[in-house]
Design a protein around this motif. Structure first.
Motif, short mmCIF file in Angstrom:
data_model
loop_
_atom_site.label_atom_id
_atom_site.label_comp_id
_atom_site.label_asym_id
_atom_site.label_seq_id
_atom_site.Cartn_x
_atom_site.Cartn_y
_atom_site.Cartn_z
N LEU A 124 0.88 -1.03 0.18
CA LEU A 124 -0.02 0.14 -0.01
C LEU A 124 0.89 1.16 0.01
O LEU A 124 1.94 1.14 0.44
CB LEU A 124 -1.02 0.07 1.41
CG LEU A 124 -1.98 -1.25 1.36
CD1 LEU A 124 -2.79 -1.07 2.54
CD2 LEU A 124 -2.76 -1.04 -0.12
N GLU A 125 0.36 2.32 -0.68
CA GLU A 125 1.08 3.75 -0.83
C GLU A 125 0.33 4.95 -0.47
O GLU A 125 -0.90 4.77 -0.29
CB GLU A 125 1.57 3.78 -2.31
CG GLU A 125 2.26 2.80 -2.92
CD GLU A 125 2.88 3.00 -4.23
OE1 GLU A 125 2.42 4.12 -4.99
OE2 GLU A 125 3.77 2.29 -4.79
N PRO A 126 0.72 5.72 -0.18
CA PRO A 126 0.57 6.99 0.62
C PRO A 126 -0.53 7.60 -0.68
O PRO A 126 -0.08 7.64 -1.76
CB PRO A 126 1.60 8.00 0.91
CG PRO A 126 2.56 7.21 1.05
CD PRO A 126 2.46 5.99 0.22
N GLY A 127 -1.71 7.88 -0.20
CA GLY A 127 -2.76 8.40 -1.02
C GLY A 127 -3.67 7.31 -2.13
O GLY A 127 -4.42 7.55 -2.57
N ALA A 128 -2.91 5.92 -1.85
CA ALA A 128 -3.81 4.89 -2.75
C ALA A 128 -4.69 4.38 -1.84
O ALA A 128 -5.65 3.56 -2.70
CB ALA A 128 -2.79 3.99 -3.10
#
Length: 377
Positions: free
Chosen positions: A126-130
């Protein structure tokens, strides 16, 4: 569908249950969660000696080659004790993913390390903003003459600060929100350019933020097929979600036990409050919610044991959605029935509520999985 445990399964449940009962009384768990590492090396060694870490490692690589039922039994017991060790990250996700699609040249070494406890993994996807969208990947892997160079950020990586190997999703083709063009990599957490910042989550479990800055990996780091890693990633996350669902069942079961014990012992107007009919109805509702959650986890275990990834994905999605709702209900009822003391750090109830809340938010909350299941319909 027969859910009766065979002798070997019952023995596993009993052994792990005794471990949790001995090592995870509430005060010991609080002290361990407050320690810098957040979990115990001694406990990890004990789990390795018991063979628990080898459950999901294939037999031809030194493991036991067990299935989802065994994982479910272990995680239910872990949920009752709020176990802190990185079992899901390594012994479930790492073992399953590497066992299914790891590079042949490295598979034996990695799986052997997982089985004996000398190597730990963490899934960095998981990524920031996703938010919870696994396909929303901006981390890039640029091909070079001798491998790939990775650049990007990953957020809320479960037990990322204790991992030796990071299992990273990166984009080798396509745009940020494309499902095609994603590739999975096994990245050495100590490689040059890898930055891992760990911190405790709300429930005491360790998570980390990971930054990849010009990290070079060789072709043997690729897991599965280049550009076609999304289906494998989705399958891998399903394994982790299933384990967390089983843990939630154990946590809800223990939380209900604590609540019922309080109703039997707390007196008001000279009688235990559990004698009041209104509270008996609420206790019955709690028990019903726990049984619903347990039933759908058993259903998901059955589907995961079959050779149908789509049916398994649907079952796990349904389980995550229903268990999120059940956990929220049980947690709210437990706090209300305990009164204001239900949310204090000094009482175990509040920590079970925190853990159930974090489980709901891991790899997609209830609403997210309801939407996913709706897409199937």
């Amino acid at each position: 569908m027969d859910f009766t445990l065979v002798e070997e399964e019952q023995m596993l449940a009993d052994v792990v249950g005794r471990f949790v009962e001995k090592e995870y009384d509430f005060e010991a768990r609080r002290r361990l969660a407050a320690s810098p590492q957040g979990w115990s090396d001694a406990h990890w060694s004990t789990l390795a000696e018991m063979g628990v870490l080898a459950l999901n490692v294939p037999q031809d690589h030194g493991g036991l080659g067990m299935g989802p039922v065994e994982t479910m039994l272990v995680m239910e017991a872990f949920g009752r004790g709020l176990v802190l060790e990185p079992f899901v990250s390594s012994a479930v996700i790492g073992a399953k993913l590497i066992g299914r699609a790891g590079h042949k040249a490295r598979k034996a070494e990695l799986l052997a390390g997982i089985a004996d406890g000398s190597l730990k993994t963490a899934l960095a996807t998981l990524e920031p903003g996703a938010r919870f969208d696994l396909w929303n990947v901006s981390t890039r892997a640029e091909a070079t003459r001798d491998g790939f160079v990775l650049n990007g950020r990953k957020g809320v990586v479960l037990h990322g600060d204790s991992a030796d190997i990071l299992l990273v999703s990166a984009r080798t083709a396509g745009e940020q929100a494309d499902k095609h063009g994603i590739t999975l990599f096994a990245v050495d957490a100590r490689a040059q350019g890898v930055s891992v910042k760990g911190f405790p989550a709300l429930d005491g479990q360790r998570v980390a933020e990971v930054v990849l800055n010009g990290v070079r990996v060789d072709p043997q780091a690729v897991i599965g097929t280049i550009d076609q890693g999304y289906a494998l990633l989705e399958w891998t996350v399903d394994q982790g979600i299933f384990a967390l669902c089983a843990e939630a069942v154990g946590a809800m079961s223990r939380l209900s036990d604590l609540t019922f014990e309080y109703l039997r012992t707390r007196k008001q107007f000279g009688s235990p409050i559990g004698k009041f009919q209104a509270l008996q109805h609420r206790a019955a509702d709690i028990l019903t919610a726990v049984e619903h959650a347990k039933s759908i986890v058993y259903f998901a275990a059955a589907k995961l044991g079959e050779d149908d990834d789509l049916a398994a994905h649907r079952a796990v999605t349904a389980a995550k959605a229903l268990i999120g709702r059940s956990a929220r209900f049980v947690a709210q009822q437990a706090v209300q029935l305990h009164g204001g003391m239900g949310m204090t750090d000094e009482l175990a109830v509040g920590w079970y509520v925190k853990r159930l809340t974090c489980i709901d938010m891991t790899w997609g909350n209830t609403e997210h999985h309801v939407e996913l299941y709706g897409a199937f319909l």
